[in-house]
Design a protein around this motif. Structure first.
Motif, PDB file in Angstrom:
ATOM      1  N   LEU A  37       0.258  72.598  45.228  1.00 40.97           N
ATOM      2  CA  LEU A  37      -1.114  72.293  45.635  1.00 40.97           C
ATOM      3  C   LEU A  37      -2.087  73.016  44.721  1.00 40.97           C
ATOM      4  CD1 LEU A  37      -0.490  72.802  49.451  1.00 40.97           C
ATOM      5  CD2 LEU A  37      -0.719  70.604  48.279  1.00 40.97           C
ATOM      6  N   PHE A  38      -3.116  72.320  44.279  1.00 41.68           N
ATOM      7  CA  PHE A  38      -4.082  72.865  43.333  1.00 41.68           C
ATOM      8  C   PHE A  38      -5.479  72.916  43.931  1.00 41.68           C
ATOM      9  CE2 PHE A  38      -0.795  71.278  40.513  1.00 41.68           C
ATOM     10  CZ  PHE A  38      -0.767  72.194  39.462  1.00 41.68           C
ATOM     11  N   ASP A  39      -6.182  74.005  43.656  1.00 39.29           N
ATOM     12  CA  ASP A  39      -7.625  74.048  43.788  1.00 39.29           C
ATOM     13  C   ASP A  39      -8.211  73.244  42.614  1.00 39.29           C
ATOM     14  OD1 ASP A  39     -10.280  75.089  44.498  1.00 39.29           O
ATOM     15  OD2 ASP A  39     -10.048  76.384  42.745  1.00 39.29           O
ATOM     16  N   ILE A  40      -9.484  72.895  42.678  1.00 33.32           N
ATOM     17  CA  ILE A  40     -10.108  72.136  41.586  1.00 33.32           C
ATOM     18  C   ILE A  40     -10.965  73.031  40.693  1.00 33.32           C
ATOM     19  CG2 ILE A  40     -11.768  70.323  40.982  1.00 33.32           C
ATOM     20  CD1 ILE A  40     -10.846  68.745  43.387  1.00 33.32           C
ATOM     21  N   VAL A  95       5.908  66.878  44.466  1.00 32.41           N
ATOM     22  CA  VAL A  95       4.762  66.445  45.266  1.00 32.41           C
ATOM     23  C   VAL A  95       3.563  67.288  44.843  1.00 32.41           C
ATOM     24  CG1 VAL A  95       3.817  66.143  47.578  1.00 32.41           C
ATOM     25  CG2 VAL A  95       6.281  65.837  47.181  1.00 32.41           C
ATOM     26  N   VAL A  96       2.529  66.637  44.307  1.00 29.90           N
ATOM     27  CA  VAL A  96       1.352  67.337  43.788  1.00 29.90           C
ATOM     28  C   VAL A  96       0.129  66.930  44.604  1.00 29.90           C
ATOM     29  CG1 VAL A  96      -0.150  67.684  41.794  1.00 29.90           C
ATOM     30  CG2 VAL A  96       2.326  67.459  41.473  1.00 29.90           C
ATOM     31  N   GLY A  97      -0.599  67.919  45.113  1.00 29.13           N
ATOM     32  CA  GLY A  97      -1.790  67.635  45.904  1.00 29.13           C
ATOM     33  C   GLY A  97      -2.910  68.611  45.623  1.00 29.13           C
ATOM     34  N   LEU A  98      -4.007  68.397  46.313  1.00 23.29           N
ATOM     35  CA  LEU A  98      -5.196  69.244  46.181  1.00 23.29           C
ATOM     36  C   LEU A  98      -5.466  69.978  47.486  1.00 23.29           C
ATOM     37  CD1 LEU A  98      -7.639  66.660  44.531  1.00 23.29           C
ATOM     38  CD2 LEU A  98      -6.396  68.484  43.337  1.00 23.29           C
ATOM     39  N   VAL A  99      -5.931  71.215  47.370  1.00 25.19           N
ATOM     40  CA  VAL A  99      -6.528  71.953  48.481  1.00 25.19           C
ATOM     41  C   VAL A  99      -7.826  72.512  47.927  1.00 25.19           C
ATOM     42  CG1 VAL A  99      -6.368  73.932  50.015  1.00 25.19           C
ATOM     43  CG2 VAL A  99      -4.360  72.511  49.635  1.00 25.19           C
ATOM     44  N   THR A 100      -8.938  71.928  48.326  1.00 20.63           N
ATOM     45  CA  THR A 100     -10.207  72.220  47.668  1.00 20.63           C
ATOM     46  C   THR A 100     -11.356  72.310  48.649  1.00 20.63           C
ATOM     47  OG1 THR A 100     -11.826  71.341  46.072  1.00 20.63           O
ATOM     48  CG2 THR A 100     -10.442  69.744  47.201  1.00 20.63           C
ATOM     49  N   GLY A 101     -12.343  73.107  48.298  1.00 20.67           N
ATOM     50  CA  GLY A 101     -13.563  73.193  49.085  1.00 20.67           C
ATOM     51  C   GLY A 101     -14.505  72.038  48.857  1.00 20.67           C
ATOM     52  N   LEU A 106       0.637  77.228  46.164  1.00 22.49           N
ATOM     53  CA  LEU A 106      -0.790  76.947  46.070  1.00 22.49           C
ATOM     54  C   LEU A 106      -1.342  77.679  44.850  1.00 22.49           C
ATOM     55  CD1 LEU A 106      -3.479  75.827  47.127  1.00 22.49           C
ATOM     56  CD2 LEU A 106      -3.620  77.786  48.664  1.00 22.49           C
ATOM     57  N   ILE A 107      -1.968  76.935  43.944  1.00 24.59           N
ATOM     58  CA  ILE A 107      -2.503  77.496  42.708  1.00 24.59           C
ATOM     59  C   ILE A 107      -4.024  77.487  42.779  1.00 24.59           C
ATOM     60  CG2 ILE A 107      -2.605  77.266  40.190  1.00 24.59           C
ATOM     61  CD1 ILE A 107       0.084  75.832  40.302  1.00 24.59           C
ATOM     62  N   GLY A 108      -4.652  78.652  42.564  1.00 18.57           N
ATOM     63  CA  GLY A 108      -6.096  78.734  42.628  1.00 18.57           C
ATOM     64  C   GLY A 108      -6.623  79.928  41.861  1.00 18.57           C
ATOM     65  N   ASP A 109      -7.946  79.994  41.761  1.00 18.15           N
ATOM     66  CA  ASP A 109      -8.596  81.035  40.951  1.00 18.15           C
ATOM     67  C   ASP A 109      -9.352  82.046  41.783  1.00 18.15           C
ATOM     68  OD1 ASP A 109     -11.908  80.278  40.551  1.00 18.15           O
ATOM     69  OD2 ASP A 109     -10.579  78.830  41.492  1.00 18.15           O
ATOM     70  N   HIS A 110      -9.340  81.920  43.105  1.00 16.75           N
ATOM     71  CA  HIS A 110     -10.189  82.757  43.954  1.00 16.75           C
ATOM     72  C   HIS A 110      -9.331  83.467  45.005  1.00 16.75           C
ATOM     73  CE1 HIS A 110     -13.370  83.780  46.870  1.00 16.75           C
ATOM     74  NE2 HIS A 110     -14.199  83.697  45.835  1.00 16.75           N
ATOM     75  N   PRO A 111      -9.738  84.654  45.452  1.00 10.20           N
ATOM     76  CA  PRO A 111      -9.005  85.324  46.525  1.00 10.20           C
ATOM     77  C   PRO A 111      -8.804  84.461  47.767  1.00 10.20           C
ATOM     78  CG  PRO A 111     -10.542  86.864  45.539  1.00 10.20           C
ATOM     79  CD  PRO A 111     -10.816  85.525  44.897  1.00 10.20           C
ATOM     80  N   ASN A 112      -9.737  83.564  48.057  1.00 10.34           N
ATOM     81  CA  ASN A 112      -9.580  82.682  49.224  1.00 10.34           C
ATOM     82  C   ASN A 112      -8.380  81.758  49.072  1.00 10.34           C
ATOM     83  OD1 ASN A 112     -11.782  83.835  50.420  1.00 10.34           O
ATOM     84  ND2 ASN A 112     -13.182  82.158  50.003  1.00 10.34           N
ATOM     85  N   LEU A 131       2.963  80.078  51.958  1.00 12.14           N
ATOM     86  CA  LEU A 131       3.143  79.430  50.667  1.00 12.14           C
ATOM     87  C   LEU A 131       3.194  80.472  49.553  1.00 12.14           C
ATOM     88  CD1 LEU A 131       0.453  76.599  50.973  1.00 12.14           C
ATOM     89  CD2 LEU A 131       2.820  76.555  51.753  1.00 12.14           C
ATOM     90  N   ARG A 132       3.891  80.145  48.496  1.00  8.22           N
ATOM     91  CA  ARG A 132       3.828  80.983  47.309  1.00  8.22           C
ATOM     92  C   ARG A 132       2.451  80.819  46.675  1.00  8.22           C
ATOM     93  NH1 ARG A 132       8.272  80.052  42.692  1.00  8.22           N
ATOM     94  NH2 ARG A 132       7.319  77.975  42.746  1.00  8.22           N
ATOM     95  N   SER A 133       1.884  81.908  46.176  1.00  6.51           N
ATOM     96  CA  SER A 133       0.555  81.872  45.582  1.00  6.51           C
ATOM     97  C   SER A 133       0.645  82.144  44.092  1.00  6.51           C
ATOM     98  CB  SER A 133      -0.347  82.909  46.243  1.00  6.51           C
ATOM     99  OG  SER A 133      -1.607  82.959  45.614  1.00  6.51           O
TER     100      SER A 133
END
Length: 204
Positions: free
Chosen positions: A12-15, A115-121, A177-183, A193-195
């Motif tokens: 899962l990716f942040d944008i 399986v590739v998806g988004l988790v985004t604000g 879950l891949i992202g750039d922010h502490p949230n 999930l693995r971060s």
């Protein structure tokens, strides 16, 4: 929805700050204009730490900062709808804003049946429009977006549950879950999930 072979891997990716380095001022501008057109309030994102926030929370902060009362659910839905409609019309070409290596990673994951998806604000139409304009849409199967939950952790849980509901996953599953922010990190931890944290956003 096409039929997919089951996978033991979910990514899962942040944008913003993760797949895209920056997407320009248009996102903020449509939030400001949507509040003005729907609620008649002049507002701005100035002074609001929007990184890592959900669009709905940003809108509420903008209203409070402008001295307006918190929007009722019906009004908030109307503002969100207007913001998305404006963004779909105005979003520029974003291919030059894609983070280095992101297209190649998405292509490889998709080719391997992950399986590739988004988790985004982002609100859903805004998020999908960004992916389309960045040339990344074909590699992403689904997503969880701002209007679907109250927190990023809730969105990550929804994304995991949706993949299971559609029977895309089989045990044992490795979910990341891949992202750039502490949230993003907190959302991953809240759901087991693995971060993976990347340094392409504004957080050092």
């Amino acid at each position: 929805m096409p039929r997919y072979a089951k996978s033991r891997v979910l990514v899962l990716f942040d944008i913003d700050g993760t797949l895209l380095s920056r997407s320009g001022p248009h996102h903020r501008q449509v939030l400001e204009e949507a509040i003005w057109q729907v609620a008649g309030v002049r507002s701005t994102t100035d002074g609001i730490p929007v990184q890592g926030m959900l669009d709905g929370d940003i809108l509420q902060c903008m209203l409070r900062q402008a001295g307006a009362a918190e929007a009722a659910p019906e009004l908030m839905l109307a503002i969100m709808k207007k913001a998305q409609a404006l963004y779909v019309r105005r979003c520029p070409d974003l291919r030059e804003k894609v983070c280095p290596g992101a297209p190649q990673l998405l292509e490889r994951l998709a080719a391997e049946g992950v399986v590739v998806g988004l988790v985004t604000g982002n609100l859903s139409r805004i998020g999908w429009r960004k992916m389309t304009q960045a040339g990344l849409r074909p590699h992403i199967r689904y997503g969880a977006f701002a209007e679907q939950g109250a927190t990023r952790a809730e969105l990550a849980g929804l994304a995991l549950a949706e993949a299971r509901r559609r029977e895309w996953l089989e045990a044992p599953t490795v979910a990341t879950l891949i992202g750039d922010h502490p949230n993003d990190i907190l959302a991953a931890r809240a759901n087991g999930l693995r971060s993976v944290a990347v340094g392409t956003g504004v957080v050092p």
